[in-house]
Design an enzyme around this catalytic site. Structure first.
Site, PDB file in Angstrom:
ATOM      1  N   GLY A  71       4.056  -7.928  -4.498  1.00 48.87           N
ATOM      2  CA  GLY A  71       3.292  -8.282  -3.938  1.00 48.87           C
ATOM      3  C   GLY A  71       2.033  -7.825  -2.461  1.00 48.87           C
ATOM      4  O   GLY A  71       1.064  -8.216  -2.117  1.00 48.87           O
ATOM      5  N   GLN A 179       8.698 -13.585   1.178  1.00 48.79           N
ATOM      6  CA  GLN A 179      10.788 -13.948   1.134  1.00 48.79           C
ATOM      7  C   GLN A 179      10.735 -15.502   1.236  1.00 48.79           C
ATOM      8  O   GLN A 179      11.875 -15.925   1.662  1.00 48.79           O
ATOM      9  CB  GLN A 179      11.579 -13.432   2.721  1.00 48.79           C
ATOM     10  CG  GLN A 179      10.976 -12.094   2.621  1.00 48.79           C
ATOM     11  CD  GLN A 179      12.020 -10.880   1.961  1.00 48.79           C
ATOM     12  OE1 GLN A 179      12.748 -11.783   1.649  1.00 48.79           O
ATOM     13  NE2 GLN A 179      11.414 -10.210   1.602  1.00 48.79           N
ATOM     14  N   SER A 199       5.613 -12.378  -4.615  1.00 56.57           N
ATOM     15  CA  SER A 199       6.555 -11.705  -5.565  1.00 56.57           C
ATOM     16  C   SER A 199       7.858 -11.632  -6.435  1.00 56.57           C
ATOM     17  O   SER A 199       8.276 -12.348  -5.827  1.00 56.57           O
ATOM     18  CB  SER A 199       7.008 -10.265  -4.715  1.00 56.57           C
ATOM     19  OG  SER A 199       7.603  -9.025  -5.467  1.00 56.57           O
ATOM     20  N   HIS A 201      10.045 -10.607  -7.843  1.00 57.73           N
ATOM     21  CA  HIS A 201      11.457  -9.697  -7.644  1.00 57.73           C
ATOM     22  C   HIS A 201      11.922 -10.363  -6.124  1.00 57.73           C
ATOM     23  O   HIS A 201      13.759  -9.912  -6.372  1.00 57.73           O
ATOM     24  CB  HIS A 201      11.177  -8.444  -7.634  1.00 57.73           C
ATOM     25  CG  HIS A 201      11.052  -7.502  -7.133  1.00 57.73           C
ATOM     26  ND1 HIS A 201      11.800  -7.016  -6.113  1.00 57.73           N
ATOM     27  CD2 HIS A 201       9.489  -7.143  -6.596  1.00 57.73           C
ATOM     28  CE1 HIS A 201      10.704  -5.989  -4.491  1.00 57.73           C
ATOM     29  NE2 HIS A 201       9.748  -6.625  -4.733  1.00 57.73           N
ATOM     30  N   THR A 237      -4.814  -6.145 -19.337  1.00 66.60           N
ATOM     31  CA  THR A 237      -4.680  -7.107 -20.197  1.00 66.60           C
ATOM     32  C   THR A 237      -2.565  -6.994 -18.893  1.00 66.60           C
ATOM     33  O   THR A 237      -2.411  -6.848 -18.939  1.00 66.60           O
ATOM     34  CB  THR A 237      -3.382  -6.182 -21.309  1.00 66.60           C
ATOM     35  OG1 THR A 237      -5.242  -5.515 -21.752  1.00 66.60           O
ATOM     36  CG2 THR A 237      -3.307  -6.807 -22.412  1.00 66.60           C
ATOM     37  N   CYS A 326      12.414   0.024   2.803  1.00 63.54           N
ATOM     38  CA  CYS A 326      11.093   1.438   2.452  1.00 63.54           C
ATOM     39  C   CYS A 326      12.085   2.244   4.097  1.00 63.54           C
ATOM     40  O   CYS A 326      11.361   3.202   3.566  1.00 63.54           O
ATOM     41  CB  CYS A 326       9.766   1.127   2.702  1.00 63.54           C
ATOM     42  SG  CYS A 326       9.439  -0.400   3.162  1.00 63.54           S
TER      43      CYS A 326
HETATM   44  N1  PLP Z   1       6.268  -8.438   1.591  1.00 69.24           N
HETATM   45  C1  PLP Z   1       7.037  -8.786   1.907  1.00 69.24           C
HETATM   46  C2  PLP Z   1       6.953 -10.251   3.279  1.00 69.24           C
HETATM   47  C3  PLP Z   1       8.163  -8.186   1.460  1.00 69.24           C
HETATM   48  O1  PLP Z   1       9.900  -8.577   1.946  1.00 69.24           O
HETATM   49  C4  PLP Z   1       8.134  -7.184   0.571  1.00 69.24           C
HETATM   50  C5  PLP Z   1       9.273  -6.571  -0.634  1.00 69.24           C
HETATM   51  O2  PLP Z   1       9.693  -5.998   0.396  1.00 69.24           O
HETATM   52  C6  PLP Z   1       6.168  -7.144  -0.051  1.00 69.24           C
HETATM   53  C7  PLP Z   1       5.860  -8.027   0.788  1.00 69.24           C
HETATM   54  C8  PLP Z   1       6.034  -6.116  -0.720  1.00 69.24           C
HETATM   55  O3  PLP Z   1       6.612  -7.314  -2.056  1.00 69.24           O
HETATM   56  P1  PLP Z   1       6.329  -5.834  -3.346  1.00 69.24           P
HETATM   57  O4  PLP Z   1       7.968  -5.183  -3.548  1.00 69.24           O
HETATM   58  O5  PLP Z   1       6.701  -6.932  -4.783  1.00 69.24           O
HETATM   59  O6  PLP Z   1       5.349  -4.936  -3.592  1.00 69.24           O
END
Ligand code: PLP
Length: 374
Positions: A71, A179, A199, A201, A237, A326
């Protein structure tokens, strides 16, 4: 000790079917999708079927889905190219966006001298739409970047409404939907939107893979240069097994959406009822009708408990978060809560509890028992 994972906004557990799908692709479909022989064609077919499937669940057309590594990359790409290549001179965002957007915009402001306007955020964490309309009355080429679901407090933005406002004011609209994809129904044909980001995960797919929706004829240019992959928009790739895993995860999220939403909403309601019983002075940070997967609460504990609360829960095998992942190791208050809470309340512990279909009522009971022992 039973371990309890209540940090699903940070990342989610892979579904077993996703692991199976990825293992199959790694084993059988290992060709390079750009090769013209049968191995390559086989991998290409996995890739394009995945794209088609993802597009179908979001009501987009397959060529509008571009795979990225995550993301964060997709947000960086879109915002940077909007400024560099689409003559955008101003970005409107909020101070409660994810750092993947906030820090990107700060960087673009320093590099290109663009105008940056922050739309007002209400006390309950909602975006002030009247302020957005006011900001948009200025005639300057603009991209509006607002997330659909806030990753810390779970507030939900009405993206249809914001998209229409942007359209009326000739502004581009980008939404970080990391989200919400896989958790809310999303119909990209009914939202006037130029770009969105997801994203894998976050919806029980693998890490290291995401995608962007780039509206047809947007004019967006690549961030990297190299081969012709992803129509030259994202060379390199393709990680076919990750992409197939992501498509499988999205398929299962939407196939099970209704049942899982009911289960998770019940858990969230149960947790709120338990807070009402055991910590009656608690407060919800955000709106009470936020997304069913996230609950952010201010706990009626003294400020000196703030630094150790996550550690204490972790010792008891319970994983929750104080804000976005983070920040959870840092003692700096969350930048999202800083926009909403008084200085006094900011010093008290707030917790983000985020659920998935894997959670049970027992998990909630264990969290409450652990909190009572603090
Ligand atoms: N945007 C939001 C709202 C998120 O919650 C996150 C992940 O914490 C991200 C972006 C970042 O995504 P990625 O971990 O795939 O870089």
């Amino acid at each position: 000790m039973k371990k309890v994972y209540l940090d699903n906004a940070s990342t989610t557990q892979l579904r077993p079917e996703v692991i199976q799908e990825m293992t199959k692709v790694l084993t059988e479909d290992f060709g390079n999708p750009s090769s013209t022989h049968s191995f390559g064609r086989n991998a290409k077919s996995v890739l394009e079927l995945s794209r088609k499937s993802i597009a179908k669940y979001l009501n987009a057309s397959a060529p509008e889905i571009i795979f990225t590594s995550c993301g964060t990359e997709a947000n960086n790409w879109i915002l940077r190219s909007a400024v560099k290549d689409l003559q955008v001179k101003r970005i409107i965002l909020s101070k409660i966006e994810h750092h993947a957007v906030l820090h990107t915009v700060e960087r673009l402001q320093n590099e290109f001298g663009i105008q940056v306007d922050y739309v007002a955020v209400k006390r309950n964490g909602e975006i002030d739409i009247t302020d957005l309309v006011d900001l948009l009355s200025q005639d300057i080429k603009t991209v509006v970047s607002l997330m659909q679901v806030n990753n810390e407090i779970g507030t939900v933005l009405n993206v249809e409404k914001v998209g229409r406002i942007c359209e009326q004011h000739n502004a581009l609209f980008h939404s970080d939907m990391v989200q919400s994809v896989g958790k809310l129904e999303i119909d990209l044909k009914s939202i006037p939107i130029d770009f969105m980001v997801a994203s894998a995960h976050k919806f029980h797919g693998p890490k290291g893979i995401g995608f962007a929706f780039i509206k047809k004829n947007s004019g967006l240019q690549p961030l990297f240069f190299g081969g012709e992959q992803e129509k030259g928009l994202r060379p390199g790739t393709e990680a076919v097994h990750q992409i197939a895993g992501m498509a499988k995860a999205l398929e299962l999220s939407y196939a099970n959406l209704e049942a899982e939403r009911i289960h998770i909403q019940e858990l969230k309601n149960y947790l709120i009822s338990q807070f009402e019983i055991h910590f009656p002075a608690f407060q919800i940070n955000g709106t009470s009708d936020g997304i069913y997967t996230i609950l952010n609460v201010l706990l009626p504990f003294p400020a000196d408990k703030t630094a150790m609360i996550l550690f204490h829960l972790d010792m008891k095998g319970i994983a929750v978060s104080r804000g976005s992942a983070c920040q959870s190791g840092s003692i700096r208050p969350s930048h999202v809560l800083a926009e909403m809470l008084s200085n006094e309340d900011l010093k008290k512990p707030s917790l983000r509890i985020s659920f998935s279909h894997c959670n049970t009522k027992e998990d909630i009971d264990l969290l409450i028992i652990a909190l009572k022992s603090i």
